[in-house]
Scaffold this motif. Structure first.
Motif, mmCIF file in Angstrom:
data_model
loop_
_atom_site.group_PDB
_atom_site.id
_atom_site.type_symbol
_atom_site.label_atom_id
_atom_site.label_comp_id
_atom_site.label_asym_id
_atom_site.label_seq_id
_atom_site.Cartn_x
_atom_site.Cartn_y
_atom_site.Cartn_z
ATOM 1 N N GLY A 19 -6.960 23.016 -7.186
ATOM 2 C CA GLY A 19 -6.051 23.816 -6.549
ATOM 3 C C GLY A 19 -5.358 23.264 -5.242
ATOM 4 N N GLU A 20 -5.848 21.993 -4.697
ATOM 5 C CA GLU A 20 -5.182 21.455 -3.468
ATOM 6 C C GLU A 20 -4.611 20.023 -4.041
ATOM 7 N N PRO A 21 -3.615 19.531 -3.719
ATOM 8 C CA PRO A 21 -2.977 18.380 -3.807
ATOM 9 C C PRO A 21 -3.715 17.353 -3.061
ATOM 10 N N SER A 22 -4.202 16.174 -3.442
ATOM 11 C CA SER A 22 -4.967 15.136 -2.955
ATOM 12 C C SER A 22 -3.973 14.048 -2.498
ATOM 13 N N GLU A 23 -4.448 13.249 -1.600
ATOM 14 C CA GLU A 23 -3.926 12.040 -0.861
ATOM 15 C C GLU A 23 -4.458 10.868 -1.789
ATOM 16 N N VAL A 24 -3.464 10.056 -2.418
ATOM 17 C CA VAL A 24 -4.164 8.986 -3.225
ATOM 18 C C VAL A 24 -3.320 7.570 -2.537
ATOM 19 N N GLU A 25 -4.198 6.799 -1.935
ATOM 20 C CA GLU A 25 -3.893 5.451 -1.579
ATOM 21 C C GLU A 25 -4.152 4.259 -2.304
ATOM 22 N N VAL A 40 6.790 5.935 -0.750
ATOM 23 C CA VAL A 40 6.741 4.973 0.887
ATOM 24 C C VAL A 40 6.024 3.656 0.557
ATOM 25 N N VAL A 41 6.545 2.410 0.337
ATOM 26 C CA VAL A 41 6.026 1.414 0.128
ATOM 27 C C VAL A 41 5.953 0.716 1.439
ATOM 28 N N ARG A 42 4.796 0.226 1.770
ATOM 29 C CA ARG A 42 4.806 -0.601 2.767
ATOM 30 C C ARG A 42 3.953 -2.002 2.457
ATOM 31 N N LEU A 102 -1.220 4.713 -13.313
ATOM 32 C CA LEU A 102 -2.660 4.690 -13.049
ATOM 33 C C LEU A 102 -3.197 5.786 -14.224
ATOM 34 N N TRP A 103 -4.272 5.487 -14.891
ATOM 35 C CA TRP A 103 -4.811 6.817 -15.736
ATOM 36 C C TRP A 103 -6.064 6.822 -15.300
ATOM 37 N N ARG A 104 -6.548 8.379 -15.244
ATOM 38 C CA ARG A 104 -7.809 8.698 -14.632
ATOM 39 C C ARG A 104 -8.238 9.773 -15.568
ATOM 40 N N ARG A 105 -9.223 9.930 -16.375
ATOM 41 C CA ARG A 105 -9.538 10.864 -17.292
ATOM 42 C C ARG A 105 -9.828 12.258 -16.335
ATOM 43 N N ALA A 106 -10.352 12.270 -15.069
ATOM 44 C CA ALA A 106 -10.671 13.158 -13.939
ATOM 45 C C ALA A 106 -9.617 13.804 -13.626
ATOM 46 N N GLY A 107 -8.182 13.030 -13.507
ATOM 47 C CA GLY A 107 -6.974 13.626 -12.868
ATOM 48 C C GLY A 107 -7.177 12.807 -11.438
ATOM 49 N N TRP A 108 -6.228 13.387 -10.889
ATOM 50 C CA TRP A 108 -5.874 12.763 -9.389
ATOM 51 C C TRP A 108 -6.059 14.006 -8.269
ATOM 52 N N GLN A 109 -6.665 14.814 -8.447
ATOM 53 C CA GLN A 109 -7.033 15.743 -7.580
ATOM 54 C C GLN A 109 -8.466 16.142 -7.349
ATOM 55 N N THR A 138 0.982 -1.071 0.104
ATOM 56 C CA THR A 138 -0.102 0.017 -0.090
ATOM 57 C C THR A 138 0.962 1.213 -0.013
ATOM 58 N N VAL A 139 0.690 2.385 -1.044
ATOM 59 C CA VAL A 139 1.610 3.325 -1.125
ATOM 60 C C VAL A 139 0.587 4.528 -0.895
ATOM 61 N N THR A 140 1.016 5.590 -0.352
ATOM 62 C CA THR A 140 0.363 6.908 -0.434
ATOM 63 C C THR A 140 1.116 7.803 -1.300
ATOM 64 N N LEU A 141 0.380 8.384 -2.281
ATOM 65 C CA LEU A 141 1.081 9.475 -3.215
ATOM 66 C C LEU A 141 0.291 10.630 -3.221
ATOM 67 N N GLU A 142 1.039 11.756 -3.691
ATOM 68 C CA GLU A 142 0.377 13.027 -4.009
ATOM 69 C C GLU A 142 -0.233 13.046 -5.130
ATOM 70 N N GLY A 143 -1.599 13.304 -5.255
ATOM 71 C CA GLY A 143 -2.442 13.464 -6.368
ATOM 72 C C GLY A 143 -2.627 14.849 -6.868
ATOM 73 N N ARG A 144 -2.304 14.902 -8.196
ATOM 74 C CA ARG A 144 -2.283 16.204 -8.716
ATOM 75 C C ARG A 144 -3.323 16.282 -9.940
ATOM 76 N N THR A 145 -3.465 17.351 -10.907
ATOM 77 C CA THR A 145 -4.501 17.478 -11.731
ATOM 78 C C THR A 145 -3.941 16.560 -13.079
#
Length: 198
Positions: free
Chosen positions: A104-110, A194-196, A93-100, A52-59
């Motif tokens: 304007g605010e970065p998201s957290e993607v787990e 960070v990979v756990r 990972l591809w997502r049409r709507a992006g990862w935010q 499980t990883v936690t990454l910063e989601g952006r546009t």
């Protein structure tokens, strides 16, 4: 779940290392240490695992997953909410709507996913065996195991033989060269994140 070592006593024996019954458990310890050193240098677990990883989601519509190769994704949470409208493409990972989630605010993607190699490459097994074998040889060099503390040769003279050792403890069989570290990271795709493992 702890990952298995990248090589076994049987792998070492197949490469010509003679191991006594009394040394088998000692060699297993050295194989575990060598495995940890190689995984650290590579920046990835190498063998297949679920993490499980936690990454910063952006546009961006792309989200890179660390520790390739990626074989499956089981869950994706965007700021705690499950999303299913994504596609796995190689290591992204591809997502049409992006990862935010919020403009304007970065998201957290787990992301929980399966990655790594189902079979450890032969040259990696060989590398781990060689490191462990060198450590075993150092152990064997002294009846009380003092050979493990031997330092690197810093000076040697042939006429009236003389040798000097660096005994500050900074050099061990487990320390990999910068060149080898760069090669492992380049080949195996280690990078930030960070990979756990589960």
């Amino acid at each position: 779940m702890a990952l298995q070592p990248l090589a076994t006593v049987a792998d070492c024996e197949a490469r010509g290392l003679a191991v006594t019954d009394g040394e088998a458990s000692l060699l297993e310890t050295y194989l575990a240490s060598a495995t940890a050193a190689v995984r650290d240098a590579a920046g990835v677990p190498i063998s297949q695992t679920t993490s499980t990883v936690t990454l910063e989601g952006r546009t961006s519509v792309w989200l890179r997953l660390p520790a390739p190769p990626v074989t499956a994704v089981s869950t994706v949470l965007l700021d705690g909410e499950t999303v299913t409208d994504y596609r796995l493409r190689t290591t992204d990972l591809w997502r049409r709507a992006g990862w935010q989630a919020v403009c304007g605010e970065p998201s957290e993607v787990e992301v929980t996913y399966t990655h790594g190699m189902p079979t450890v490459p032969a040259d990696i097994v060989d590398l781990v065996c060689r490191i462990a074998a060198q450590t075993l040889v150092a152990y064997r060099s002294s009846a009380d195991g003092e050979g493990l503390a031997a330092g690197a040769v810093t000076q040697e003279r042939i006429g009236d033989y003389s040798v000097s050792y660096d005994s500050d403890g900074a050099i061990t069989e487990l320390e990999l060269s910068d060149r080898l570290r760069r090669r492992l990271r380049s080949r195996l795709g280690g990078g930030a994140g960070v990979v756990r493992s589960r």
